[in-house]
Design an enzyme around this catalytic site. Structure first.
Site, PDB file in Angstrom:
ATOM      1  N   CYS A 152       0.810  -1.222   0.000  1.00 27.05           N
ATOM      2  CA  CYS A 152       0.000   0.000   0.000  1.00 27.05           C
ATOM      3  C   CYS A 152       0.840   1.268   0.000  1.00 27.05           C
ATOM      4  O   CYS A 152       0.298   2.366  -0.021  1.00 27.05           O
ATOM      5  CB  CYS A 152      -0.947  -0.030   1.183  1.00 27.05           C
ATOM      6  N   HIS A 191      -2.802   8.237   5.980  1.00 28.72           N
ATOM      7  CA  HIS A 191      -3.027   6.916   5.388  1.00 28.72           C
ATOM      8  C   HIS A 191      -4.442   6.465   5.780  1.00 28.72           C
ATOM      9  O   HIS A 191      -5.170   5.944   4.953  1.00 28.72           O
ATOM     10  CB  HIS A 191      -1.953   5.945   5.877  1.00 28.72           C
ATOM     11  N   GLU A 197      -1.274   5.721  13.638  1.00 26.00           N
ATOM     12  CA  GLU A 197      -0.906   6.865  12.795  1.00 26.00           C
ATOM     13  C   GLU A 197      -1.139   8.168  13.559  1.00 26.00           C
ATOM     14  O   GLU A 197      -0.362   9.119  13.438  1.00 26.00           O
ATOM     15  CB  GLU A 197      -1.704   6.848  11.483  1.00 26.00           C
ATOM     16  N   LYS A 225      -9.570   8.245   2.008  1.00 28.56           N
ATOM     17  CA  LYS A 225     -10.016   6.867   1.801  1.00 28.56           C
ATOM     18  C   LYS A 225     -11.468   6.702   2.209  1.00 28.56           C
ATOM     19  O   LYS A 225     -12.153   5.794   1.719  1.00 28.56           O
ATOM     20  CB  LYS A 225      -9.154   5.891   2.610  1.00 28.56           C
ATOM     21  N   HIS A 256      -9.544   2.096  -0.276  1.00 30.54           N
ATOM     22  CA  HIS A 256      -8.103   1.887  -0.269  1.00 30.54           C
ATOM     23  C   HIS A 256      -7.666   1.322  -1.621  1.00 30.54           C
ATOM     24  O   HIS A 256      -7.871   0.156  -1.914  1.00 30.54           O
ATOM     25  CB  HIS A 256      -7.735   0.928   0.863  1.00 30.54           C
ATOM     26  N   PHE A 304       2.082  -3.043   4.060  1.00 29.05           N
ATOM     27  CA  PHE A 304       2.489  -4.327   4.631  1.00 29.05           C
ATOM     28  C   PHE A 304       3.959  -4.555   4.302  1.00 29.05           C
ATOM     29  O   PHE A 304       4.401  -4.323   3.170  1.00 29.05           O
ATOM     30  CB  PHE A 304       1.675  -5.472   4.023  1.00 29.05           C
TER      31      PHE A 304
END
Lengths: 79, 417
Positions: free
Chosen positions: B164, B305, B316, B338, B343, B402
């Protein structure tokens, strides 16, 4: 449907060319815009459509529409 | 070495909230969700049944039937978004020197749909029926290879693959590459087409996706809300034209915003979970501010994010607080777009970078929708519900992937000096 028409239909679908362009003299690469990958897929489509196996050696010789039609006729395929 | 500045001079977007930057921007600031029940496949047997799909995308109309068959959907998104960005930058009639144009695009899973389709054929009919286009369609670098062919871009060209954070990395290394003089123009961004049986099923298996809002798709993505229960997968492509400033000025290009810095770090902690307190993300933000000569006190906005997972949003938030300091973190606006577009995985970083540039240009901060009850530890101003007009000059955009990959991009409003 004649063998010629069936072959033309397969080529039109695969290469996105017009049926009029698919003449017996038409060369897959220089006239119909195919690359080597398109040619491999075309051979697979002919194998599926006419239920036969085309060896790599045979495929290498099938560079024009007419060559394909002659090859299929020689294999005893009429439709 | 002279310091080469880099600006954004064109945007191309294909997303669940619009197929042009203007359409996407208008929906983002209006808070119009692009999340629906999945139609690209039958979602009945999946725990998560909602996604952000690109509407009305007809590859045959763009490429013709014969050509469309030969490229995966993620490549098609990249090609169309790149062409749109190219045209928006004014290159259609007066292209730059091809040997000075690069392409750096990210994708998390590349042609996974092609892989699945060909795997089915091979299992049913044997290995001799695998298409010769299987490999070139599947490999993740084919989007940038194909875009180079389309636009005759002959400088550096490669693919960044960091889940991502993929397109965040693409933008960051494109910035560095122009600074270093490897190119004057780089198409940077990413694309993703993950709404497939295996990708959807795989993320469901990870328990990463929202599952509790299948009957209310537009409410499924609720970053920073206490009822958030996972991210919502989406697809699309977003490409930014990055250009060396004097190159852009010499041709009278319209400048959207300036990209002034990037920070890239790794958690080195866990394959999927963020490090405690978002410490990797914190360092990415600090590095980006340092790179862009930005004082934490001058940051106005962070496009987070903000995935809408329990772990991401609270970590975050902690990262933002520790990177900027308590006072600054509570002063600035933070939002997760998002919440409207979902996403986009490998395309998320560039999609959000595009919206961040437009926020700076227009002086409007897009909202976080579906945020009604802030979750525990979600203590910042997330611009809930509706957009806010604000004279913002400095913005950051975070992308986390990830593997522990963290990227922060830093942008500045371009004021002509």
């Amino acid at each position: 449907m004649s063998l010629e028409n069936r072959v033309t239909e397969i080529i039109v679908n695969k290469l996105g060319v017009k049926a009029e362009e698919v003449t017996p003299e038409a060369h897959f690469v220089t006239d119909l815009g195919a690359d080597s990958l398109d040619q491999v897929e075309l051979m697979m489509d002919f194998e599926d459509a006419f239920d036969l196996k085309i060896s790599d050696e045979e495929a290498g010789k099938l560079q024009t529409v007419g060559a394909v039609i002659d090859f299929l006729k020689a294999k005893g395929i009429s439709v | 070495m002279s310091h080469r500045r880099v600006v954004v001079t064109g945007l191309g977007v294909l997303s669940p909230i619009g197929v042009t930057p203007t359409e996407a921007w208008n929906n983002a600031i209006a808070g119009n969700s692009g999340i629906d029940r999945i139609t690209l496949l039958d979602p009945t047997d999946f725990t998560s049944q909602v996604a952000g799909q690109v509407k009305g995308f007809d590859p045959v109309a763009h490429f013709g039937a014969a050509d469309a068959r030969k490229s995966d959907r993620f490549t098609q998104f990249a090609r169309v978004a790149s062409l749109n960005a190219w045209n928006a930058a004014g290159f259609a009639d007066t292209p730059p020197d091809p040997e000075r144009v690069g392409v750096i695009l990210g994708s998390g899973v590349g042609g996974i749909g092609t892989f699945e389709e060909q795997m089915r054929i091979a299992m049913e009919r044997g290995p001799r029926r695998i298409s010769p286009f299987f490999v070139p369609m599947m490999i993740s670098n084919m989007a940038c290879g194909q875009v180079a062919i389309d636009l005759n871009a002959k400088a550096l060209n490669y693919c960044t693959v960091t889940a991502c954070a993929s397109s965040g990395h693409a933008m960051a290394v494109a910035l560095d590459s122009i600074r270093l003089g490897r190119a004057d123009v780089i198409l940077a961004g990413g694309s993703e087409a993950p709404i497939t049986f295996m990708a959807l099923g795989g993320f469901c298996a990870l328990k990463a996706l929202s599952t509790g809002w299948n009957d209310r798709p537009t409410q499924a993505c609720k970053p920073f809300d206490r009822d958030r229960d996972g991210f919502v997968m989406s697809e699309g492509g977003a490409i930014l034209i990055l250009e060396e400033l004097s190159h852009a000025k010499a041709r009278g290009a319209e400048i959207v915003a300036e990209i002034v810095g990037a920070g890239m770090t790794c958690d080195a902690f866990h394959i999927t979970a963020p490090a405690e307190g978002g410490e990797g993300s914190r360092r990415a933000m600090i590095n980006a501010m340092h790179d862009g000569c930005i004082d934490p006190g001058s940051v106005d906005y962070i496009n987070a994010h903000g995935t809408s997972t329990q772990l991401n949003d609270v970590n975050e938030t902690m990262a933002i607080i520790s990177a900027l300091g308590q006072e600054n973190a509570h002063r600035i606006m933070v939002s997760s777009t998002k919440s409207v577009h979902g996403h986009m995985l490998g395309a998320a970083g560039s999609m959000e970078a595009a919206l961040t540039c437009l926020a700076l240009k227009h002086g409007v901060v897009p909202p976080t929708i579906n945020l009604e009850n802030p979750g525990e530890g979600c203590v910042l101003d997330y611009v809930p519900g509706s957009a806010r007009e604000a004279d913002i000059h400095v913005a950051l955009s975070n992308s986390l992937g990830f593997g522990g990959h963290n990227v922060t991009l830093a942008f500045r409003k371009y004021t002509g000096n």
